[in-house]
Scaffold this active site. Structure first.
Site, mmCIF file in Angstrom:
data_model
loop_
_atom_site.group_PDB
_atom_site.id
_atom_site.type_symbol
_atom_site.label_atom_id
_atom_site.label_comp_id
_atom_site.label_asym_id
_atom_site.label_seq_id
_atom_site.Cartn_x
_atom_site.Cartn_y
_atom_site.Cartn_z
ATOM 1 N N VAL A 26 0.904 -1.157 0.000
ATOM 2 C CA VAL A 26 0.000 0.000 0.000
ATOM 3 C C VAL A 26 0.940 1.204 0.000
ATOM 4 O O VAL A 26 1.515 1.554 1.031
ATOM 5 C CB VAL A 26 -0.930 0.023 1.226
ATOM 6 C CG1 VAL A 26 -1.714 1.324 1.275
ATOM 7 C CG2 VAL A 26 -1.884 -1.164 1.188
ATOM 8 N N PRO A 27 1.137 1.836 -1.163
ATOM 9 C CA PRO A 27 2.303 2.712 -1.375
ATOM 10 C C PRO A 27 2.179 4.097 -0.755
ATOM 11 O O PRO A 27 2.080 5.107 -1.444
ATOM 12 C CB PRO A 27 2.383 2.787 -2.903
ATOM 13 C CG PRO A 27 0.952 2.669 -3.348
ATOM 14 C CD PRO A 27 0.319 1.698 -2.378
ATOM 15 N N CYS A 28 2.212 4.155 0.569
ATOM 16 C CA CYS A 28 2.146 5.450 1.232
ATOM 17 C C CYS A 28 3.389 6.284 0.941
ATOM 18 O O CYS A 28 3.381 7.501 1.184
ATOM 19 C CB CYS A 28 1.931 5.285 2.731
ATOM 20 S SG CYS A 28 3.100 4.192 3.541
ATOM 21 N N HIS A 29 4.451 5.666 0.391
ATOM 22 C CA HIS A 29 5.621 6.448 -0.006
ATOM 23 C C HIS A 29 5.302 7.364 -1.180
ATOM 24 O O HIS A 29 6.062 8.301 -1.463
ATOM 25 C CB HIS A 29 6.796 5.531 -0.353
ATOM 26 C CG HIS A 29 6.556 4.605 -1.498
ATOM 27 N ND1 HIS A 29 5.886 3.404 -1.367
ATOM 28 C CD2 HIS A 29 6.866 4.702 -2.819
ATOM 29 C CE1 HIS A 29 5.823 2.793 -2.542
ATOM 30 N NE2 HIS A 29 6.408 3.564 -3.441
#
Length: 322
Positions: A219-222
């Site tokens: 889950v690409p919170c970056h």
């Protein structure tokens, strides 16, 4: 899937009996000796022991039912609950340090940065109630290989089935589901996610939900930054890892005061849910902040989204130099 060695298949009945405490002394010794040399059988022995321990508790906890059908239904429900509580995990050495990956029957439920730690002692798994953990590097092998390919830039998506049990609230779950749709090689803002959720004032709550994201990378919170383009933070205090992940995806950044900033001037721009993409200098863009914008690093990523070039700034005729 690699087939079991003939000896592993032959010893399996004794392995189950050893896990449940029903094997004879000689058979149990043979299983333990073999498990010391065979990692898959060692993992399997641990898994059977975990399940047997919980099943014993279920037998003591299940009250007798007057109706046999009701009794069986109650047992099936308890066994289903048991299966749902078992998390299989492995620790993956990576360019970002050691990463713990855990999955349930429903999907991957935890991706956790451990730094230099190599055991469960440093993991939040130890703090979870009603969860049974089983270490199994063999079962995590496919996820490990795919994760390492992603971190090396050899694949753009992980495509893992997810179990969001550790997300917390319904709001946090909605934030993670929205963040999961941010495409590879793109960034958007905390404010943009709040707007997409219909909660434009909830920017801080969005940031907190992503800070506690139990599934970073997948889950690409970056890919979520401040409205000014500053990276602002990641997984608590791991800003450097955020920059590394963006670098893998081709998102350009530059140093800023105690932080890094996305180089907006070298990225294509999409406003809201428009089907068009623009140059960063396009006069049709609604604002200079990222309040409702998505920045996209490359033509390849733009094309993967099926976007059309803006008819005013014509990014197709004036591509950004890579």
């Amino acid at each position: 899937m690699t087939p079991k060695h003939p000896f592993c298949r032959a010893i399996e009945p004794d392995l189950v009996a050893t896990a449940t405490g029903e094997a004879g002394t000689a058979a149990a010794r043979r299983v333990e000796d073999h498990a010391q040399r065979c990692a898959p059988c060692r993992d399997e022995l641990g898994r059977y022991r975990t399940i047997d321990a919980v099943a014993r508790g279920l037998r003591h906890a299940t009250p007798p039912a007057a109706d046999e059908a009701a009794s069986r239904a109650a047992l099936r429900a308890r066994l289903a609950d048991l299966r749902s509580r078992v998390l299989t995990y492995g620790i993956v050495p990576s360019p970002l340090g050691n990463i713990l990956v855990a999955r349930s029957e429903q999907g991957v439920s935890l991706v956790e940065y451990l730094g230099e730690a190599t055991t469960l002692a440093a993991s939040r798994l130890r703090e979870l109630a009603d969860v049974e953990t089983v270490e199994s590097s063999a079962e995590i092998a496919r996820l490990r290989d795919e994760l390492l390919d992603f971190l090396a830039g050899r694949r753009r998506e992980l495509g893992w089935r997810l179990d969001l049990r550790l997300a917390g609230s319904d709001f946090s779950r909605a934030v993670l589901q929205t963040a999961a749709r941010i495409p590879y090689g793109a960034v958007t803002s905390y404010s943009a996610i709040a707007r997409r959720l219909g909660r434009p004032q909830a920017v801080r709550a969005v940031a907190q939900a992503l800070r506690r994201n139990p599934l970073p990378i997948v889950v690409p919170c970056h890919r979520v930054v401040g409205s000014s383009g500053m990276l602002t933070g990641y997984a608590g205090d791991k800003l450097g890892l955020k920059r590394q992940l963006l670098d893998v995806e081709g998102v350009p950044t530059r140093p800023a005061a105690r932080d890094f900033r996305v180089r907006r001037e070298t990225m294509y721009v999409r406003a809201g849910e428009d089907r068009a993409y623009c140059l960063p200098t396009c006069g049709d863009l609604p604002s200079h902040s990222l309040a409702d914008l998505t920045l996209i690093a490359s033509r390849e990523s733009v094309e993967a989204l099926g976007l059309e070039p803006c008819s005013d700034c014509r990014p197709d005729l004036h591509p950004i130099a890579s």
